[in-house]
Design a protein around this motif. Structure first.
Motif, mmCIF file in Angstrom:
data_model
loop_
_atom_site.group_PDB
_atom_site.id
_atom_site.type_symbol
_atom_site.label_atom_id
_atom_site.label_comp_id
_atom_site.label_asym_id
_atom_site.label_seq_id
_atom_site.Cartn_x
_atom_site.Cartn_y
_atom_site.Cartn_z
ATOM 1 N N SER A 286 -22.669 51.852 89.056
ATOM 2 C CA SER A 286 -21.369 51.947 88.388
ATOM 3 C C SER A 286 -20.583 50.642 88.508
ATOM 4 C CB SER A 286 -20.556 53.111 88.970
ATOM 5 O OG SER A 286 -20.219 52.887 90.328
ATOM 6 N N ILE A 287 -20.621 50.015 89.689
ATOM 7 C CA ILE A 287 -19.942 48.730 89.862
ATOM 8 C C ILE A 287 -20.615 47.647 89.017
ATOM 9 C CG2 ILE A 287 -19.394 46.927 91.526
ATOM 10 C CD1 ILE A 287 -17.628 49.367 91.752
ATOM 11 N N LEU A 288 -21.940 47.701 88.927
ATOM 12 C CA LEU A 288 -22.665 46.721 88.124
ATOM 13 C C LEU A 288 -22.294 46.822 86.647
ATOM 14 C CD1 LEU A 288 -26.293 46.579 89.573
ATOM 15 C CD2 LEU A 288 -24.825 44.652 89.075
ATOM 16 N N THR A 289 -22.333 48.023 86.104
ATOM 17 C CA THR A 289 -22.055 48.183 84.683
ATOM 18 C C THR A 289 -20.602 47.865 84.343
ATOM 19 O OG1 THR A 289 -21.685 50.553 85.096
ATOM 20 C CG2 THR A 289 -23.856 49.896 84.312
ATOM 21 N N MET A 290 -19.703 48.103 85.274
ATOM 22 C CA MET A 290 -18.300 47.799 85.018
ATOM 23 C C MET A 290 -17.994 46.308 85.104
ATOM 24 S SD MET A 290 -16.330 50.825 87.071
ATOM 25 C CE MET A 290 -14.803 49.899 86.959
ATOM 26 N N GLY A 291 -18.656 45.588 86.018
ATOM 27 C CA GLY A 291 -18.254 44.214 86.287
ATOM 28 C C GLY A 291 -19.104 43.122 85.689
ATOM 29 N N ILE A 292 -20.347 43.423 85.309
ATOM 30 C CA ILE A 292 -21.250 42.348 84.913
ATOM 31 C C ILE A 292 -20.800 41.678 83.620
ATOM 32 C CG2 ILE A 292 -22.833 43.733 83.528
ATOM 33 C CD1 ILE A 292 -23.774 40.962 86.053
ATOM 34 N N GLY A 293 -20.104 42.391 82.752
ATOM 35 C CA GLY A 293 -19.650 41.798 81.499
ATOM 36 C C GLY A 293 -18.329 41.070 81.608
ATOM 37 N N ASN A 294 -17.704 41.144 82.770
ATOM 38 C CA ASN A 294 -16.388 40.528 82.947
ATOM 39 C C ASN A 294 -16.412 39.352 83.921
ATOM 40 O OD1 ASN A 294 -15.193 42.540 81.269
ATOM 41 N ND2 ASN A 294 -15.202 43.951 83.015
#
Length: 306
Positions: free
Chosen positions: A259-267
């Motif tokens: 969940s942290i990966l999918t939320m932060g990798i694009g930002n």
């Protein structure tokens, strides 16, 4: 004689086709190995940059409880404690496997031992339907149904480990059930016949003979389900709350590695601390996938020896 020798030494058309097929197979195998090695190298090079380039302490990363890569702590290092996400991932994985296993074994026993015809007609289409549903649909149903239900029954916001467990339970149930069915079907028929000939009832035969003989296959199914749950991202992100905090209960918002990966990798920007620590989380996921595969192989090897 020379002509006869040349004819005998000349490769036939089938031999040439077989050699060509071997070369194509070898090329495909080498290509797969190259792709796997490249993935491992890419993820490892990015993930290890956190420790070798950004000089983040390895133990602070694994056991720290504060996650805010854009800020620096008292020790001068970024706040990148991944323990809350690691704990959250393991909690939802183990709890969903614990909940799903009895249902999967019960459904498999019904399909194989009790009522194979009705089981094939009723449960098989249901299992196939559950497999075909996209993850985002599971997440949306969990957000619309499970989260309000948890909120009304247990209190809190409804987001947390418990909601994630229920969503993952439904998602891994088809995998565990299908593999358990295969494990039960692989038990030799003479095991059942010998047990019944000795006077055992059908339930005693199922419980003490069939299930025990199928234990390696059932354990493999459970581990496969756990691997599926550990790597799930979108559905769990929608119901767990995505709070990078060490979970204090099952109904408080939490987070997982995915969940942290999918939320932060694009930002984040490639090469920054914020981006490197996300790759480190991805490296942990990759390592855990290897662990699950090793466990599956060990279980399968133990079962084959028996």
């Amino acid at each position: 004689m020379e002509d006869v020798k040349q004819i005998l030494m000349k490769k036939s058309k089938r031999a040439k086709m077989e050699q060509r097929g071997k070369l194509i197979s070898l090329f495909c195998i080498l290509l797969i190995i190259l792709v796997v090695v490249s993935i491992f190298y890419f993820v490892a090079s990015k993930g290890l940059a956190t420790f070798f380039v950004d000089k983040v302490n390895f133990f602070d990363f694994l056991f720290g409880t504060k996650w805010n890569p854009s800020q620096v702590g008292e020790n001068g290092q970024p706040l990148v404690g991944a323990l809350p996400m690691i704990v959250g991932s393991f909690l939802v994985t183990f709890l969903s496997a614990i909940v799903a296993t009895p249902f999967a074994i019960g459904a498999a026993v019904f399909m194989v031992e009790i009522s194979p015809k009705q089981g094939q007609k009723i449960l098989q289409p249901v299992i196939e339907l559950l497999v075909g549903i996209p993850s985002v649909v599971y997440g949306f149903i969990g957000l619309s149904v499970i989260v309000p239900a948890v909120r009304s029954v247990f209190g809190g916001t409804g987001f947390g480990i418990l909601a994630g467990t229920f969503v993952l339970f439904v998602m891994i149930l088809p995998t565990v059930t299908t593999m358990t069915v295969d494990a039960l079907k692989s038990v030799p028929r003479h095991y059942r016949e010998a047990s019944l000939a000795l006077g055992a009832t059908r339930w005693q035969t199922t419980y003490k003979v069939v299930l025990r003989a199928a234990v390696p296959g059932i354990l493999t199914a459970v581990v496969f389900g756990m691997a599926r749950a550990f790597g799930e991202a979108l559905a769990i992100q929608m119901v767990i709350g995505n709070a990078a905090l060490l979970p204090s209960s099952l109904v408080t918002p939490a987070s997982t590695l995915t969940s942290i990966l999918t939320m932060g990798i694009g930002n984040t920007i490639m090469g920054t601390v914020e981006n490197n620590v996300l790759w480190s989380l991805a490296l942990i996921l990759l390592f855990m996938s290897l662990v699950f595969n090793i466990v599956i192989r060990l279980i399968g090897k133990k079962g084959s020896l028996k």
